[in-house]
Design an enzyme around this catalytic site. Structure first.
Site, PDB file in Angstrom:
ATOM      1  N   CYS A 115       0.836  -1.328  -0.030  1.00  0.00           N
ATOM      2  CA  CYS A 115       0.083   0.108  -0.206  1.00  0.00           C
ATOM      3  C   CYS A 115       0.705   1.336  -0.018  1.00  0.00           C
ATOM      4  O   CYS A 115       0.523   2.397  -0.541  1.00  0.00           O
ATOM      5  CB  CYS A 115      -0.837   0.050   1.103  1.00  0.00           C
ATOM      6  SG  CYS A 115      -2.109  -1.341   1.123  1.00  0.00           S
ATOM      7  N   HIS A 257      -3.244   6.947   1.951  1.00  0.00           N
ATOM      8  CA  HIS A 257      -3.751   5.702   1.538  1.00  0.00           C
ATOM      9  C   HIS A 257      -5.226   5.391   1.944  1.00  0.00           C
ATOM     10  O   HIS A 257      -5.173   5.583   3.401  1.00  0.00           O
ATOM     11  CB  HIS A 257      -2.665   4.397   1.834  1.00  0.00           C
ATOM     12  CG  HIS A 257      -3.298   3.084   1.830  1.00  0.00           C
ATOM     13  ND1 HIS A 257      -3.766   2.631   0.543  1.00  0.00           N
ATOM     14  CD2 HIS A 257      -3.471   2.107   2.707  1.00  0.00           C
ATOM     15  CE1 HIS A 257      -4.216   1.427   0.412  1.00  0.00           C
ATOM     16  NE2 HIS A 257      -4.142   1.225   1.931  1.00  0.00           N
ATOM     17  N   ASN A 287     -10.317  -0.166  -0.854  1.00  0.00           N
ATOM     18  CA  ASN A 287      -8.829   0.049  -0.531  1.00  0.00           C
ATOM     19  C   ASN A 287      -8.172  -0.627  -2.079  1.00  0.00           C
ATOM     20  O   ASN A 287      -8.178  -1.950  -2.353  1.00  0.00           O
ATOM     21  CB  ASN A 287      -8.477  -0.984   0.492  1.00  0.00           C
ATOM     22  CG  ASN A 287      -7.055  -1.044   0.772  1.00  0.00           C
ATOM     23  OD1 ASN A 287      -6.085  -0.567  -0.280  1.00  0.00           O
ATOM     24  ND2 ASN A 287      -6.625  -1.481   1.798  1.00  0.00           N
TER      25      ASN A 287
END
Length: 349
Positions: A115, A257, A287
């Site tokens: 990520c 993020h 996500n």
């Protein structure tokens, strides 16, 4: 930082998600959950998954095309692809993306920092520019994590979406809008099991045990990830502000993020920011791992939540564990090549 070194300046931005819209209602019956349960725990209302036959490289090419159109360029010196879901274990996916973008012969490499990958990719591109190795770099974040999830995993499957986002970096001056500041990068390998998919690597192969489907599926320790992500991201933003010489009170936006709404709100509170100062995009895409920051940048720019001149921090925390942050005075960008709202004709889950 040596102020005589050239800066990496954001000159273009592009985003793309695949056409398969998956709503919370689509998942409710199969996972014995509800839209309210998913939203309450994550803030996510829908996500996009790749249909059969669509690969990470396909998403990366689509985002790269849009970023290059935004920057009004047809060529770059290097392609940096941040992904944890490459098309193949070998070779890297970046050369395939470069070839399909008409960039055969250019440098191309993959970066896997999960990520945090897009910010690590920006740091890589900025380094190539600072050393004179490249004058222009296309940095792409693309992931197709839906292909690595256990469809019966009620805790993780609703969180993840597929997508890609990209920026074109060009050599420029440190005082101009879009110039990236200094980076803070960090990792803690003792947290390797926080988020992991061990079944494809040499560790599992060397064990002599046969690989199972469960070995390939991504696993996450949610509570521990929450705690580490909040602390590491807020601390990384503080360090990035110090490196830039920006007082925290003058920070306009943090584009972080997009993993979980509660994480984003907690980071904002630790930094003394209002909810409006931490743009949210995960409610519509989930996500998307390395793609989440450029997707959020495109959405916030288009909506006006992120405006030219805003003092902005970019920050991420991911598997590894890894974290990264930098700063930028947000520039004026042409996003006409990136289509909003994201195309779909309804749910095809």
């Amino acid at each position: 930082m040596n102020e005589r070194l050239p800066a990496a300046v954001i000159a273009g931005l592009g985003a793309w998600v695949p056409p398969n819209l998956v709503t919370n209602e689509d998942l409710a019956g199969r996972l014995d959950t509800t839209d309210e349960w998913i939203r309450t725990r994550s803030g996510i209302g829908q996500r996009y998954h790749v249909p059969p036959g669509l690969h990470t490289s396909d998403l990366a090419v689509a985002a790269g095309q849009r970023a290059m159109a935004s920057a009004a360029v047809s060529d770059v010196d290097c392609v940096v692809l941040a992904t944890e879901t490459p098309d193949r274990r070998v070779p890297g996916t970046a050369p395939v993306v470069a070839e399909r973008l008409g960039l055969r012969g250019r440098g191309a490499l993959d970066v896997n920092a999960a990520c945090s990958g897009f910010v690590y990719g920006l740091a890589t591109g900025a380094g190539l520019i600072a050393t004179g190795t490249a004058a222009t770099v296309l940095v792409i974040g693309a992931d197709t994590n839906s292909l690595y999830l256990d469809p019966a995993d009620r805790s993780l499957y609703p969180l993840m979406g597929d997508g890609a986002g990209a920026v074109v970096l060009r050599r420029g001056d440190r005082a101009e809008p879009g110039a990236l500041g200094r980076f803070t990068l960090g990792s803690d390998g003792s947290l390797v099991d926080l988020i992991t998919s061990p079944g494809i690597g040499s560790e599992q192969r060397a064990s002599g045990e046969p690989m199972t489907a469960a070995d390939v599926h991504t696993r996450m320790q949610g509570r521990a990830v929450f705690e580490h992500a909040v602390v590491r991201m807020s601390d990384a933003v503080g360090t990035a502000l110090e490196l830039a010489g920006w007082p925290q009170a003058e920070l306009d936006r943090v584009v972080a993020h997009q993993a979980n709404l509660r994480i984003l709100r907690a980071v904002g509170r630790r930094l003394g920011l209002t909810d409006d100062q931490v743009p949210i995009h995960l409610d519509r895409v989930g996500n998307t791992v390395a793609a989440s920051i450029p997707l959020a940048l495109a959405d916030a720019t288009r909506s006006g939540a992120l405006k030219a001149g805003h003092r902005t921090a970019l920050v991420a925390f991911g598997a590894g564990a890894s974290w990264a942050a930098t700063t930028v005075h947000w520039p004026e960008l042409d996003l006409s090549a990136t289509h909003f709202p994201y195309h779909h004709t309804g749910s095809t889950a």
